[in-house]
Design a protein around this motif. Sequence first.
Motif, short mmCIF file in Angstrom:
data_model
loop_
_atom_site.label_atom_id
_atom_site.label_comp_id
_atom_site.label_asym_id
_atom_site.label_seq_id
_atom_site.Cartn_x
_atom_site.Cartn_y
_atom_site.Cartn_z
N ALA A 113 41.35 2.34 14.59
CA ALA A 113 42.10 1.63 15.62
C ALA A 113 41.83 2.29 16.96
O ALA A 113 41.62 3.51 17.03
N ARG A 114 41.79 1.50 18.00
CA ARG A 114 41.56 2.06 19.34
C ARG A 114 42.85 2.05 20.15
O ARG A 114 43.70 1.17 20.00
N GLY A 115 42.97 3.04 21.00
CA GLY A 115 44.14 3.16 21.84
C GLY A 115 44.00 2.39 23.13
O GLY A 115 43.08 1.58 23.31
N VAL A 116 44.88 2.65 24.07
CA VAL A 116 44.88 1.97 25.37
C VAL A 116 43.70 2.47 26.20
O VAL A 116 43.51 3.69 26.35
N PRO A 117 42.88 1.57 26.74
CA PRO A 117 41.70 2.01 27.51
C PRO A 117 42.09 2.52 28.89
O PRO A 117 43.09 2.10 29.47
N ASP A 118 41.27 3.42 29.39
CA ASP A 118 41.50 4.01 30.71
C ASP A 118 40.20 3.92 31.51
O ASP A 118 39.17 4.42 31.05
N LEU A 119 40.23 3.29 32.67
CA LEU A 119 39.06 3.13 33.51
C LEU A 119 39.02 4.21 34.59
O LEU A 119 40.00 4.44 35.29
N SER A 120 37.88 4.88 34.71
CA SER A 120 37.67 5.88 35.75
C SER A 120 36.42 5.53 36.53
O SER A 120 35.43 5.08 35.96
N ILE A 121 36.46 5.74 37.85
CA ILE A 121 35.29 5.54 38.71
C ILE A 121 35.11 6.81 39.51
O ILE A 121 35.94 7.16 40.36
N ASP A 122 34.04 7.54 39.22
CA ASP A 122 33.86 8.84 39.86
C ASP A 122 32.43 9.30 39.57
O ASP A 122 31.66 8.58 38.93
N MET A 123 32.11 10.50 40.00
CA MET A 123 30.83 11.09 39.65
C MET A 123 30.81 11.42 38.16
O MET A 123 31.84 11.79 37.58
N ALA A 124 29.64 11.29 37.55
CA ALA A 124 29.51 11.48 36.11
C ALA A 124 30.02 12.85 35.66
O ALA A 124 30.72 12.97 34.65
N GLY A 125 29.67 13.89 36.41
CA GLY A 125 30.10 15.23 36.04
C GLY A 125 31.61 15.38 36.00
O GLY A 125 32.17 16.00 35.09
N ALA A 126 32.29 14.78 36.98
CA ALA A 126 33.75 14.87 37.05
C ALA A 126 34.40 14.12 35.89
O ALA A 126 35.37 14.59 35.29
N ALA A 176 31.10 4.03 36.39
CA ALA A 176 32.38 3.49 35.91
C ALA A 176 32.43 3.77 34.42
O ALA A 176 31.46 3.52 33.70
N ALA A 177 33.53 4.33 33.94
CA ALA A 177 33.63 4.71 32.53
C ALA A 177 34.98 4.26 31.97
O ALA A 177 36.02 4.45 32.59
N ILE A 178 34.92 3.65 30.79
CA ILE A 178 36.13 3.25 30.07
C ILE A 178 36.28 4.20 28.89
O ILE A 178 35.39 4.31 28.05
N TYR A 179 37.41 4.88 28.83
CA TYR A 179 37.70 5.83 27.77
C TYR A 179 38.75 5.25 26.84
O TYR A 179 39.77 4.70 27.28
N THR A 180 38.51 5.36 25.52
CA THR A 180 39.46 4.87 24.53
C THR A 180 39.52 5.83 23.36
O THR A 180 38.47 6.15 22.78
N PRO A 181 40.70 6.31 22.99
CA PRO A 181 40.80 7.16 21.79
C PRO A 181 40.68 6.32 20.52
O PRO A 181 41.04 5.14 20.50
N ILE A 182 40.14 6.93 19.46
CA ILE A 182 40.01 6.27 18.17
C ILE A 182 40.88 7.01 17.16
O ILE A 182 40.82 8.24 17.07
N THR A 183 41.67 6.27 16.40
CA THR A 183 42.49 6.86 15.34
C THR A 183 42.14 6.18 14.01
O THR A 183 41.48 5.15 13.98
N GLY A 184 42.59 6.79 12.92
CA GLY A 184 42.35 6.20 11.60
C GLY A 184 41.51 7.11 10.73
O GLY A 184 41.62 8.35 10.81
N ASP A 185 40.64 6.52 9.91
CA ASP A 185 39.85 7.28 8.95
C ASP A 185 38.77 8.13 9.60
O ASP A 185 38.30 9.10 9.01
#
Length: 212
Positions: free
Chosen positions: A140-153, A65-74
């Motif tokens: 600042a962090r953006g909207v998080p996105d949760l993915s559940i899959d194989m690590a490679g994918a 399970a992986a949560i992805y969040t973009p980071i913006t700012g400095d």
Amino acid sequence: MKDFDFIHSTHLDVLREIGNIGAGHAATSLSALLGRKIEMTIPEAAIIPFDQIPDRMGGSENEIAAIYTPITGDAPGSVYFFSDAIQSNAVIQQLTDPLSESSKQDLAAQYGQSAFLEAGNIVIGSYLSAFADLTGLQVARGVPDLSIDMAGAIISHGLSRLLIQSDVAICIDTHMKIDGEATVRNFGSILLLFDPDSFEVLFKALGVEIDE
């Protein structure tokens, strides 16, 4: 590609210390959620090439399970919080109803996914807050996105949308101990993927010398 030979053990020690501060904040928030004392530590910070990231996640075919969040700012970039599916389900059960055998929640259930997303968001937010406090940088962090899959994918999809020119990431492991349990859990890992110039901005803000 950017040459990252200037990153050595001193830089990783600094990142691990930031992680430990963030872990302390995360433990406080998660303790409030669980109603039980939680201790969190950061045993290791490492620089790893992108092609070795799936191995860090248990192998390309390991379900995570992986949560992805973009980071913006400095110091722009991206952050992942990932955990093995088995570890994730154990945490979800603790976050929902650890005493109930009839209403077990896991990653297959929407409520279980929400619980994991909340816990992972706390870890990400606590780490980035410690990062901003100690560096004085605005992030600042953006909207998080949760993915559940194989690590490679997950990694292949995630890297395809990252607008960075580096080929390495910072991986920071997170261990958690819940009061009343004898074992220390490997809760998950934080994966920081900065834009190349962000590394130098980060270490200069911390007063750590950069060897060109």
